[in-house]
Structures are given as C-alpha cells and as structure tokens.
Design an enzyme around this catalytic site. Structure first.
Site, PDB file in Angstrom:
ATOM      1  N   CYS A 255       0.856  -1.190   0.000  1.00 29.91           N
ATOM      2  CA  CYS A 255       0.000   0.000   0.000  1.00 29.91           C
ATOM      3  C   CYS A 255       0.894   1.243   0.000  1.00 29.91           C
ATOM      4  CB  CYS A 255      -0.895  -0.015   1.240  1.00 29.91           C
ATOM      5  SG  CYS A 255      -1.814   1.521   1.468  1.00 29.91           S
TER       6      CYS A 255
ATOM      7  N   ASP B 275      -0.893  -5.408   0.403  1.00 31.11           N
ATOM      8  CA  ASP B 275      -2.214  -5.501  -0.209  1.00 31.11           C
ATOM      9  C   ASP B 275      -2.282  -6.817  -0.968  1.00 31.11           C
ATOM     10  OD1 ASP B 275      -3.505  -3.189   0.612  1.00 31.11           O
ATOM     11  OD2 ASP B 275      -2.731  -1.985  -1.035  1.00 31.11           O
TER      12      ASP B 275
ATOM     13  N   VAL C 282       1.112 -14.754 -24.259  1.00 29.11           N
ATOM     14  CA  VAL C 282       2.005 -14.472 -23.147  1.00 29.11           C
ATOM     15  C   VAL C 282       2.571 -15.813 -22.664  1.00 29.11           C
ATOM     16  CG1 VAL C 282       0.190 -14.530 -21.371  1.00 29.11           C
ATOM     17  CG2 VAL C 282       2.306 -13.271 -20.967  1.00 29.11           C
ATOM     18  N   GLU C 283       3.865 -15.832 -22.413  1.00 25.70           N
ATOM     19  CA  GLU C 283       4.505 -17.048 -21.895  1.00 25.70           C
ATOM     20  C   GLU C 283       4.130 -17.116 -20.403  1.00 25.70           C
ATOM     21  OE1 GLU C 283       6.539 -19.761 -20.046  1.00 25.70           O
ATOM     22  OE2 GLU C 283       7.302 -17.725 -19.689  1.00 25.70           O
ATOM     23  N   SER C 284       3.518 -18.240 -19.998  1.00 27.37           N
ATOM     24  CA  SER C 284       2.858 -18.223 -18.690  1.00 27.37           C
ATOM     25  C   SER C 284       3.820 -18.144 -17.512  1.00 27.37           C
ATOM     26  CB  SER C 284       1.913 -19.408 -18.551  1.00 27.37           C
ATOM     27  OG  SER C 284       2.617 -20.611 -18.610  1.00 27.37           O
TER      28      SER C 284
ATOM     29  N   GLU D 112      -6.242   1.039  -8.349  1.00 28.31           N
ATOM     30  CA  GLU D 112      -6.637   1.366  -9.718  1.00 28.31           C
ATOM     31  C   GLU D 112      -5.400   1.382 -10.625  1.00 28.31           C
ATOM     32  OE1 GLU D 112      -7.540   3.059  -7.025  1.00 28.31           O
ATOM     33  OE2 GLU D 112      -9.694   3.506  -7.066  1.00 28.31           O
TER      34      GLU D 112
END
Ligand SMILES: [Ca+2]
Ligand SMILES: [Ca+2]
Ligand SMILES: [Ca+2]
Ligand SMILES: [Ca+2]
Ligand SMILES: [Ca+2]
Ligand SMILES: [Ca+2]
Ligand SMILES: [Ca+2]
Ligand SMILES: [Ca+2]
Ligand SMILES: [Ca+2]
Ligand SMILES: [Ca+2]
Ligand SMILES: [Ca+2]
Ligand SMILES: [Ca+2]
Ligand SMILES: [Ca+2]
Ligand SMILES: [Ca+2]
Ligand SMILES: [Ca+2]
Ligand SMILES: [Ca+2]
Lengths: 160, 160, 160, 160, 160, 160, 160, 160, 160, 160
Positions: free
Chosen positions: I58, I65, I80-82, I100
C-alpha cells in the site's frame, strides 16, 4: 379474479394503514394498495421488492399454494407504500386462482396503481405434481439508460 | 415387496451380467444382485455408491416416484458388483411401494447379499404434496476405527 | 393451543382422507392426523419430512407468519400418513401462536400420535424485526445404532 | 462495559415495549431486556436468534464496527421477549468496546436475564486489517437429550 | 496390484527427484515414493493432500477412469515428499485396477512409507453407469488431542 | 526457522505498534507479537482469527507461496493484539520455509505468547504441482464445556 | 435529505482526512467527500466499491435500517478517496430516510463529486415486514467499449 | 418417434384427465396433452415448467436414461394443462430415443399443441460415458418487450 | 509506476526463463515479460489467466495488499509465456501503488507486449476499511464472432 | 499437432465403435471421430457435451495436464457420435501440447467432422504455477433465433 383484485388499487394518498394496526384484508377486494410520492420523480431508477412470504389457494383442490415473488419497477410519480403492498399480498391468503392468473393480477394491480414507465414480476411457485411453474411478466418500456439486474432466483432441482 | 426383492439377492459369484448385454430386469424378483470378492478383505474400509437415477411407482396413484439414493457399507468378504447393482435399482421401474418400504428393501437386499459388518442407506425422495420424505437406515456395527463421512445431501428448500 | 392441537391426534387407522377430496381443516382442532402401520416395525430407521410450505398468524399483530419445518422420527408401530400430515400443517393457516409454541405443538402432536422411540422437529421461521427465530426440539431416545443426519438448513444471512 | 450492560437485564415481566412505540435506547444502560413465560417450561428445547443487523463503535478509532450474531439457548422458566432483544442489540449503536468483550457481554446479559440451563453466542465480526475475528461462548450445561444444530455461518474467504 | 505398488515405497531419503527433471514413471512399480524428515517430529498434527488430478484404467474395459483423492495423515518421523507423491499418483496413468483396490493401494503405500500414527484416504471416483463410487479408508490411531477436520467433498448429484 | 520465529513472541504489554505507524517487519525475527489483557479472564470462550492474506517464499524455488490461515484459541490471561498479529503474519513475506513448518511455527508462536489452555491453527495452502497441502495443528486441552465450531474452509476441487 | 447530503460533496483536493485521525461525521452534512486525481485519466475503466457495512435510521419508526451497497463508476478526472467514502457512508448512522431516497442520495453525491461519465449504485436493504427492497440507479453513459460486470448480489430467499 | 409423439398433441379442450384418476399412458402415442384457455390472452408473458422427474430408455442399450427439463413459452390463446403435461412426460417411461430426439420431440409437441408465439426447451441429461449431453431448442419469436430469464441450471462438474 | 512497469515488456522471443531456475524479479522493472508465437494465429479465440496469488504494498501505509486477478485476451501473433507472466506478477511483491493504478498497469503491460486485438483485466482487491475495490478495464475491440464468458468472481459479502 | 489430430476426423458413417469393444486409441491420429445423421436436420438447436474427464501431457515437462471441456454446437446434417467423441478425447492421454493448442485442435476436429453452422468450445485447465488458463473458441454463425445458454463453469479461486 382480475376484476376484484384491480379494485384493490385505490389510488389513495392519505395513507390509511401506515403506523396503525392494520388487520389482514379478507380478500384482494378488501385490500387497499397505497402509494406515496416518489422523492426522486425526475430520476430513472429501479425499485425491487422480494416477497418470499406468499400463499393462496388452489382453485381445483382448495389446498394451499405457495409462491416467492420478485417485483421490479421504475417509479414515476409514485412509489408503492410497502406496508400496503405486504397487506395486499396477504389478502390472497383465502383466494383461489391459477398460478399464471395470480402472478399477472398482482403485477397489473401494482402497474395500475403506480403507472410506472416499466414494471415486471417474477412468480416462482412451489412444485405441484413434481413440476413447479414460474411466471414472468413485464409491461411498459424502461426509461432509456436504466439498469435492471437479473432477479437471480435459483432454479428448482428436485433432490440430490 | 420385501419377499420378492430379497429373492433378488442370489449370491452368485459366477457373474452373469458383467461384460454382456444385460436387459433391464422386469422387477426386483427378476434382478440378480451379484457380488465379487473384496480385494482387501482384511482391511476395514467404507464403499459409497451414489445413485441419483432411481424411479418406481406410487402404490396409491400408480404415478412415477423418483429418489436419490446413497449407500454406504464396510465390505467383508464381498463387494457388490456395480453393474448388477445398477440393474437391480432399474428393476424397480415398474414396481409400486411406499418410500419407507422401498428404501429399506434395497438396503436389506444389499445387506443380505454382502453380509457386511455395517451398512447404511439414505433415500432422498422427490416432493409429493410439497413435502419430500427422506429415509435413513443402517444395520450392523462398523468395525472399530472405521471412518464414515456424512452423506451431505442438500436439504430440500422449496423455491426462492 | 396445545390442548386443541393435541385433539387433532385422533389415532385413526381407517384412513379418512387418503384418495378422497379432503378440504383444508379450519383449525388444528378440526384436523385429523392419521397413522398407518409401519411396514418394517422391527427395524430401527429414521423418516424425515421437509415442509417448506407453512404459514400461521402472529398472536400479537394478526399478520401472517411463515416457517420451514423439518421433522425426523424413528417409527415404531406407526408411520404418519403423509396426506393427513400435510392437511394438519395446513390447518394452522388461520391459527395464532408464538413461534416456540407452534413448533413444539406440532412436534408433540406427531409424537403423541405415533409414539415413536424418538422424534425431533426444527422450525425455521422467517425473520421479523430483522431477526429470525429457529426452534429445535426432540423427545425420546433414538434406538441404539440409529443414523440421524443433520438437517442442514442454511443459516439466515440478511443481505449481501 | 460489562457493568452497564448487565444493568440492562432488568427482569421485567410487565412488558414495557411490546406493541408500543419504542425508541432506540441510547446505550445498553438504557435498554430494558424483557422476558416472557416459556409456554413449554417442562420441555427441553433450543431457541435460536440470528441477528445480522448489529453495529457498535471501535474503542480505538471510534469508527463503526459490524457483526453478525447467532444466539442459542435452552429456555427454562423464561423466553427472551424478541422486540426487547432487538432494542437491546440496537442500543450498542453508539457504544465502544472490543469484539471479544461485546460478544460476551451480550451473551452474559441474556444468560443473566433468563437463567437458562444452557446458552451460547457466536459473534461473527466484519474484517478489520484484512482479518475478521469470531468469538464463540457458551455457559451452563444443555439438558440431557437436547438437540443443538451447528450455527453453520460461512467462513470468511477474502476475494476470489 | 498391491504387490507392485508397494514396491514403489522405497524409503529413500536421498531425494532423487526433487529439483531435477523427473519423467513420469511408467507404472507404480517404477515410481519412487520419497520421504523427508518431519521438522516437528514431537508435535502431533495433520497434513492433508488434495489431488484432483488422478486417472487410471478400468480393468474391465480398458477405458480411462478418473478420481479425486484426499489424503490425511499425522506425521511421525517422516513427511511424504510432495513431488514424489505427485509422480507416484501419475504412475497409475496406464495401470488397471478396481476403484476399491486402487484407493486402498495408494493409502497403504503412503502408510508403509511413512509409518504415521494415523492415515486416511478418501477416493471420490467419477460416475460410471450413472453411479459414482467413493472409497474411505483409515489406519492406525490418531494421537490423542489431534484435530481432524472433515474432508468436505461435495456429494454427486447428477443433473438439475 | 522455528528459533527465529519464536523470538518474535516478546511478551510485551506496553503496546508498541497500536495507533502508530508500524512498518512491516523484515522477518519474523523482527516482528513483535503483542498481547493485551483478556477482559473476561474467568470465562471460557473461543476467539477465531481468519487470515486470507498470507504469503511467504518456497525454500526450494524461492517463488512466492500463498496460504489462508484460521486460528482458534481459548484465551487465558491474554488476548493476541490483532494489529501485531497482522504484522507478524506480514513478516513472513520474505521468509522461506515448508508449509508444514510455517503453519506450526505460527501456531506455536501464538501459543507461546498467550499460554492459552487450547489453540489450533489450520493452514490452507494454495496448490503447487496441482496438489494443495493443508496443515492442522492444535495444542492444549480446551476448558470443559467450551464450544468450538468447525473451521468450514471449502475443499480444493480443481476445475469444473 | 438530498440538499444536506449534496453539501457533503465538497470537491476538496487537499485531502483532510487521509492519514489522520478522522472522527465519524455526525451527519452527511458534516461529511467531507474527497477526490484524488485519476492516475489513468485517458483510459476508460470501471471502479467498484462494495460496502456491506451501512446503517441508517427508519424515518417512520426511528429504528436502525441496514443495507449492503455496491457502487460502480467510470472515472474521469477524479477518483473518490476511499477513506472519505467510508466516512461519508458512516455519517448516515443517525440519519433517517427512506430506502429509495438514501440510495439515490448516495449515488448522486458521488456523481456530483466526481463527474464521471457513468455511475451506478445498487442498494440491497435488509428485510422489513418480510420484504426486502433493492434500489438500482445509474446515470450518464458509459464510455464506448467499457466493460461492466454484473454486481451479482445473491437474491433474498427467506428461510429454508 | 417424432410421428408417434406428435399424435399425443390432441388439441383437446374438454379436459379428460384433470380431477380424475389418470393412469400413466403407456407411450407418448397414448398420452393426451391438453390445453386450457389463457386467462390473460392479450398479455405477453412467459410460463416456465421445471421437470426434474423424467426417464426414458436408451435406444442402443435398452437401459434407463434420466433427464431434467425446463420448458419456457409465451402463451397465446392456450396454456398447457399441467397435469396432462406431467402425464405426457411420464409416458416416455418405456420409450427409447436419443437425447437430441427426445428433447426436440417434447418441445415440438407442446409447440404444436399451444401454438405459442415463442417456446424453448432445455434438456439436461444425466452423464453417460462420463459426458452428459444438454440440448437447447427454441422456436418462434418472443413478443416484443417480453422478459425471459436464464434457465440457470448448474453445469455438470464430475467429482471434487 | 506506469513507466517502470512498461519497461518490463521487453518483447523477447528467445525465452530466458522457461525451463531454468528463475529467481523472483525485485520489481516490475526487473521482470521480463515474454511472448511465444500463437499456434493458431488465424483463429479468433480468448485466453483467460486466473491469478489468485498476488500481493503488493500500500503506497500510504506500506502494508501488504492482496488481489485476485483475471486476465482475458484474444491472441494475435503472440501468446504471453505463462511462466514469465507469473514472475511478472510476483515482481510487484515489494512495489507500492494504488489499486486502480496497479490493475491498469498490469493490463497495459500485457497489451503492450502482445498487441492483441482485445484484452481485459479484472482486479478484485481484498477489503480495506471494510470496503473492497474492484477494477475492470478492457482495450481494443474483440474480433467479430468471438465468445467472451463472464469472469464470474463472487461478490464480497462481509460476514454472515 | 493440428495436422495429426485433424486426420482423426474421418467422416465415417458406418459406425465402427458403437456397441463393440473399442480400445482407447493410442493418439488422436489413431482415433476415429464418427458422426450420425441429425434426426432433426431442419431444426436449429444446440447440443452441449460436458467432459470433465480429460488429460494430456505438458510439452515442456512431460507431466500430466488436466482439463474440463464444454463443447456446444448447432447440428446441421450430422451429430457427433458420443462414444467416438469420448474415445477421441481419451486419445490425447499420451499426447503433448500447449493448452491453447489442444483446446482449438479439439474444437476444430469436431467442426471439421460435423460442419455445423456454429460451434464453440471452452477448455478449463487445472492450475499450473498457481494460475489456471481457460481457452474459449467459437466458429461459424449461429442460425438466427438460436438459444445458447452460458457454460457457467465456476471460476478458479485458489483457497479459502
Ligand atoms: Ca410436487
Ligand atoms: Ca409437491
Ligand atoms: Ca424458501
Ligand atoms: Ca425482519
Ligand atoms: Ca452481508
Ligand atoms: Ca479488512
Ligand atoms: Ca455414468
Ligand atoms: Ca437432481
Ligand atoms: Ca498446481
Ligand atoms: Ca422482515
Ligand atoms: Ca458416466
Ligand atoms: Ca472437478
Ligand atoms: Ca477491511
Ligand atoms: Ca450478513
Ligand atoms: Ca499451481
Ligand atoms: Ca481466496
């Protein structure tokens, strides 16, 4: 029953039942649905009433029927006064009618009382003969830009 | 019915139905419950069969009844052969009996066939007249130190 | 009410209501709870009735109250005849009593009728004042080795 | 707070609040917990109150705290009068105390009022710092042969 | 199969598979279950492994079978090394055996490897012929004062 | 790790962290678990903390591990101060240890700090290799007559 | 109330409450809703706040009312500062208003503060008289291509 | 089967089965689907029937199949008479057909009987070979402004 | 943070991390998001990644968080390569940012890396101050005829 | 793999596998997907197959992968023969491919076999590295007026 029930919709603004001892009306004929001014008449929104406490009688057998109702509407000039709505529902206690008829009668009584731009009612009836009946009705057109969530009532699934 | 159904419990070790075309028996009288040797006869454990596909007839009205069964037992020398169990359950399709009777008849037929140290059956019947009936029976004593989880079937809740 | 309701427990074996047109009794006084012979009188088991269709009146306000009942018992010589049980529950429709009282009255009426070795009733009442009341009662001692599953009714949780 | 809250337990049988306009008490000190005679004083049973509408203040920050309470007890001579119970819970609205303390204070006030043979309370508090606290307390011994179902409140699980 | 699978339980402390490329063993015979020292050997506690990724072959049809396993045990001197456990489960991929047999074989292999004071396994098999089989086994005695939560796997319920 | 973590249990009653800016401790060594007097020291009850926000590192791969913890205890003279508990859990953020070890270390640190008559901890770890591990530990003996509800955490079930 | 509550919407960018001791405002009039710059002002996205901790007073009875709110909006130049939002909600604690009014007042206060392109609020009120009321309002038009998931709050279902 | 089943749709308004002893028809050929006048013929609404009690036979193996059906339609001049619908479903008890065929046959029979503006049927079949089949069909066009909620039947998920 | 995190999106096709020991990157700056060729580049489909294991700090309090993320996209030339995605998420472990901001930063980093026709991310944050925040963002236009199921994450509901 | 798997789609109408002993094909190359005539070729409807029993191998590690598939299509001239579909899925048991690839390969094989107007497949893969991948693909255009319910598979949520 449609005729009798509609009579319930006296558009009475001097609330007769709120804050008083209000006995259960003997029939929809005797019920007084009341309305109060909408505090936000210029705003398009949805009010939902969920009523899991409903019972009437079966017109064929005279035995009790039970239902769970969800009513949604977009208030115009009026809101339904919630105590009178509760008493109106209670007035069906000794009234006999078919599921489809009762559901639409209730929806139309409220629509007649409030003249909302849009109203819908879902009647979720307890099973008879192993097969529950649900009835879904709506009338009018929702104001543009309104938000109407799903009623989300769980489907019947028997046992297991 | 108890008499007829018990006859089904022919303690047949030469399996007649497994890996063959096995037509649905016309009644529990005609069904052949079969058993196979328990591969772990010296070990105390529980086997559970869950059977959500069951139907028979109502002895009063002749209309179909439906139930969801869960059977638990602690195998001794024998296991129930699962295909014969499925056929045995299917054989009730045109048989009429009360819920309490049918549930106990099935439980006793398996107990008679397998002679387990312990067995229980839960019969979860679909609602009639708005009120479902569940029947719970067990017999024998579970071997010491056995582990028997709850059957965990969801309770009936009408609508809403 | 206890006095009146008990009168309902006429131990009538010549079933008066099954397979006939049976009007809803006007009160528990007028209801006739009936019993049928237990087909497995020498076997200890549990029968469960789930009744989500119950309504009576509030003794303070006269307004409808609603409840969901689950009844469990271990039959001795008798079973409750299920149609008479449904009619008995329906006979409370215009009767006023407190939640605790109604729940125990129903449980005791069945216990009195059947004289089971053990019986319990759970009354799950709809919320009033934001706070639902549940009432749990049992009497007698379950036969040794009986299996009694939890009633598993979901707790009330308000909204969200 | 324990001292003040206990004072709330005036064992008042001439009900002061039922069927009247009853303002929300300013604190537990001002609340009047009332009791009514148990209609089945010779019967051992359990009454459960579920109260998802509770709020008080945090003694460290002064910010609102929220909780969901479930209270179970076995009535002796008395039942808690439900409207006074609702007002008593509401009286904590502007009272500050730790979760453990508030939960036990409420449980002890009811126990002191009713002198039941057994009582328990579960306080399920909303999360603070990502970690909710639950408090579970019971006192007395349940009468032999009583049936006490689990409270069944869902565990907290964060998100996802 | 019991013989072969047990051979898997080589009590190997020089871990062969952790942190290396470990191919899937061709059969339980080829699998090497490994153990690591329990970091809290003087403390009685429970470790639970949940394995929803299990498949083997049906000995009658040669078709794949699927199961969900939950294993609980109270470690003594050893913990099961989790990667070897995963590989051991994977080694059943091309092995054929009955549900009851496979479940007990796995449970016994771990019990043999770890010599825990107590161990249990629940095998929750996918339905065949509309009827799933669950197998529950435990061995040994849990140390006094141990806490063993329910496995809580949802019961099968068909459709609807 | 057991040694370091235990040092965290400084039995500090002059609370150092409550109502102040408290940075996240760099390790359990640096964390200060604090305790506050139990406001009801003569009453046997249970306090439950649910902590779904926990992460540490895997000792083999250095990658993050995640867990959901539930801690139950029966307070004696002391309660755990909840902010210090949150910081203590957060201090594992960059600490590496096996699941079984971490769970017991946390449980023992609280037990050492509070000296409660009874304490248990459930550690529900996120899956690795498709198989999650849960660890359950308790110590001490609950005071007679205490009420300890199940933790009720949902079992892992993969997908579908 | 609309007038008073709107005053709360002081468009204050010098945050007065964050990182300080902020007492609960006595009424919406005294609350200061604050806003912070949107870190992604050129990106169309949705922020959702879920607030299950809300209470106010009933204008007819003076008794507490409870609600669960979900607020969604598409930020423009500003985000609502979350601590001030929490305090604003808390300021209704001693304010009386009808459900429909309160829900729209809160939604409009945030809309007035943030001037988002779109905002909606769902107010899910706890049952009164057995019938909960939900209120759904939205204003503005969501930016093209925005993604707005359903709020997914469970419908009320009474008991059973 | 399509030919035979369609014959069932005798558009019979003098109800032959309601309030009489109606034996289960031997096949769809022998069943008499009946209709009653729609009490609200000028109103567009939806009626839903949920039928979790359905069984027929597999055309390949002769073994029983089970399904859960949900039927939705917008009534025109007629409603389906619910007892005849129940008997019609029951008439498939000894009929063999593929899942896709049976589902559409039922849907078409009702559509042919009622000539509704719109009708849909969901057939949710119990698993065979580990893979359940669902069949979804609709015909006609819903009247403008109609409200049609999702059927919401839970997906199959195997075990775990 | 947006600047730093974007640097992570090195569009690197020679995979640096797969099948090797990959330490957790110290920050998003140090993370290397990698991409692999889409095996079906001419087909419009959706890939969904569900990441319940996320934590950052945070920016106001420095405390941890936690969030649950769901990412959906329609692959173009790249996937995307995981493993690199997992490491990228892990790299936020010691990074501070508002909810956000973090949610959009992650979404934009993947969008920048893959240049998909469409992408959306839902960030479901654990509650702070009793109020969780969810953030929903999408960019681009889904190819015509694509199928995009709801993310279906359960709403937060406090306790009870 | 796409090449090999497509070969499986031999459009064979003389069913080779139904009602015979059909061994598990060694690879998709060896599998024979079969089709049967659609009994309602002139009717637009949807068939859904739910397959929670699927496993293949990871192309990077060689370890087993697991998935739950849901396939929806609108039949034209043909239906997929369900036993051949089961065998086709089983044939991936020893095949290695990426999640995205496998999901689309299966979907395309069925689309190629049946030439339906529309088809979609959801592949819900078990988590690896803590992050499950779902793949959603559809092709073609559903016939006008078709009804396609959501697949409704529960989202993954880790633990707690
Ligand atoms: Ca029924
Ligand atoms: Ca019924
Ligand atoms: Ca209900
Ligand atoms: Ca209420
Ligand atoms: Ca709530
Ligand atoms: Ca929190
Ligand atoms: Ca099956
Ligand atoms: Ca079912
Ligand atoms: Ca995993
Ligand atoms: Ca209420
Ligand atoms: Ca199957
Ligand atoms: Ca599963
Ligand atoms: Ca919070
Ligand atoms: Ca709640
Ligand atoms: Ca994983
Ligand atoms: Ca979680």
């Amino acid at each position: 029953m449609a005729e009798a029930a509609k009579k319930a919709s006296v558009k009475n603004q001097g609330l007769r039942q709120l804050g008083k001892t209000a006995p259960l009306p003997a029939s929809p004929d005797d019920a007084i649905l009341e309305r109060v001014p909408n505090p936000h008449p210029d705003t398009a929104y949805v009010a939902r009433f969920t009523a899991p406490e409903f019972t009437c009688l079966c017109p064929v057998t005279g035995q009790p029927d039970f239902a769970h109702f969800v009513l949604d509407y977009t208030p115009g000039a009026w809101l339904v006064e919630s105590k009178s709505f509760k008493l109106y529902l209670g007035s069906f206690r000794n009234t006999a009618a078919f599921h489809e008829d009762t559901t639409l009668t209730i929806g139309k009584a409220i629509a007649d009382l409030l003249e909302p731009s849009w109203l819908r009612i879902g009647g979720y009836w307890f099973p008879r003969g192993g097969i529950p009946i649900d009835v879904f009705w709506q009338c009018g057109s929702p104001p543009e830009g309104i938000w109407i969530p799903d009623q989300g009532v769980a489907p019947y699934r028997g046992r297991g």
